[in-house]
Design an enzyme around this catalytic site. Structure first.
Site, PDB file in Angstrom:
ATOM      1  N   ASP A 109       0.816  -1.219   0.000  1.00 30.49           N
ATOM      2  CA  ASP A 109       0.000   0.000   0.000  1.00 30.49           C
ATOM      3  C   ASP A 109       0.848   1.268   0.000  1.00 30.49           C
ATOM      4  O   ASP A 109       0.404   2.314  -0.484  1.00 30.49           O
ATOM      5  CB  ASP A 109      -0.928   0.022   1.222  1.00 30.49           C
ATOM      6  N   GLN A 290      -7.674   3.340   2.797  1.00 32.34           N
ATOM      7  CA  GLN A 290      -6.497   3.134   1.960  1.00 32.34           C
ATOM      8  C   GLN A 290      -6.460   4.069   0.757  1.00 32.34           C
ATOM      9  O   GLN A 290      -5.385   4.316   0.196  1.00 32.34           O
ATOM     10  CB  GLN A 290      -6.458   1.682   1.484  1.00 32.34           C
ATOM     11  N   HIS A 310      -8.457   6.620  11.178  1.00 32.00           N
ATOM     12  CA  HIS A 310      -7.447   6.535  10.123  1.00 32.00           C
ATOM     13  C   HIS A 310      -7.594   7.688   9.141  1.00 32.00           C
ATOM     14  O   HIS A 310      -6.607   8.324   8.750  1.00 32.00           O
ATOM     15  CB  HIS A 310      -7.589   5.207   9.359  1.00 32.00           C
TER      16      HIS A 310
END
Length: 339
Positions: A109, A290, A310
């Site tokens: 990632d 993400q 996050h």
């Protein structure tokens, strides 16, 4: 040099900082890394991410070791110190051992958002966990995230040579990222579901009990099933539901655990899918997390089911590098991220 506070975040904050530094060429020092976690400081997979990105952008690093709560990252310094006539480039080959069952997909990632800035392809071979706790399994990475990114101009593929389950790991996979021209990632509508595939994998010793088949059937009896048994250093299993919608993609995963039946593992993935489809998001919450650094560098607009810690911490960190992401809360409880 940017001085970053890592106390309120985890590994995602480390990976986002690496992305920003590699793309911008700007150095940083992160202090209080993962201080609020039960095991503060860098862990093996975070060190692997730092080392992999450092290889790709010729960075000099300091303090990169397990348990360290402060480290620095200076892109292009290693190339300059080599005292040759070659200009620093972004790209190249790296081979990193993540260690035990540290997550290979999470390290990958940190490399994907670099696609639009590459001077040459990335080839990254990692050993560790392909299907690890507290991380998306490899089938999620391969069949949910990568197809979505390819639809938006990021040319990336992965090959899995060996699976690695918790706790021993021992898996191996190679990510290739070509220099790309990403298009803005606009995912604001989900639409009707058009396809659903259950990817279910288990270590070979579990074949007689048909663990992979049971997981897939419990997760989605009417979906297409992709069943695999594989040699690995530890017995383990995983199931991923890869859902394709009119305008988006999403994925839902569960890992096998000692004392948890294969049926229960599959049902956990099914419950996550049902919860998502009853909510307002265009992508699942893990994918939304993400995508934040990708949206920052490529632009776009993503409708997430909720705002997570996050997301909030990564948006704050991105602002330190002058990447601005707006967060808009909607009446139905979703959050729209735009850049």
């Amino acid at each position: 040099m940017h001085v970053l506070d890592g106390s309120s975040g985890g590994g995602q904050l480390v990976r986002t900082a690496l992305t920003c530094a590699a793309v911008s060429g700007e150095s940083f020092r992160m202090r209080y890394v993962r201080r609020a976690r039960s095991n503060p400081g860098l862990q093996a997979q975070h060190c692997a991410a730092v080392n992999a990105v450092a290889d790709i952008c010729d960075a000099a690093t300091d303090g990169v070791e397990v348990g360290s709560e402060a480290f620095s990252f200076e892109p292009e310094v290693a190339a300059e110190e080599a005292d040759d006539d070659e200009e620093p480039t972004l790209g190249g080959t790296t081979s990193v051992e993540v260690g035990t069952a540290g997550s290979i997909p999470l390290v990958f990632d940190s490399l994907l958002p670099l696609a639009g800035a590459l001077d040459e392809p990335i080839t990254a071979t990692l050993t560790g966990g392909t299907d690890a706790k507290w991380a998306p399994p490899m089938d999620y990475f391969q069949h949910v995230k990568l197809p979505l990114l390819r639809e938006h101009g990021i040319d990336a593929t992965v090959s899995v040579d060996r699976r690695g389950f918790y706790p021993r790991g021992g898996g191996e996979a190679t990510l290739t990222v070509e220099p790309s021209t990403p298009t803005p990632i606009t995912l604001t509508e989900r639409g009707d579901r058009e396809a659903l595939t259950a990817y279910s994998v288990a270590e070979s010793s579990l074949a007689d009990d048909e663990v992979a088949e049971q997981q897939a059937t419990a997760a989605a009896p009417d979906a297409a099933h992709e069943i695999a048994y594989t040699d690995a250093d530890s017995a383990g299993s995983a199931v991923v539901l890869a859902a394709e919608y009119e305008h988006s993609r999403a994925g839902f995963a569960a890992l096998g655990e000692r004392g948890v039946s294969a049926d229960a593992v599959g049902e956990n993935a099914a419950d996550a899918l049902a919860a998502f489809e009853s909510g307002p998001g265009a992508v699942d919450s893990h994918l939304a997390d993400q995508l934040v650094p990708v949206v920052a560098v490529a632009g776009g607009e993503v409708r997430a089911p909720e705002v997570t810690t996050h997301i909030e911490t990564c948006v704050d960190l991105l602002a330190e590098f002058d990447y601005d992401i707006d967060i808009e809360h909607t009446d139905d409880g979703a959050v729209v991220l735009s850049a």
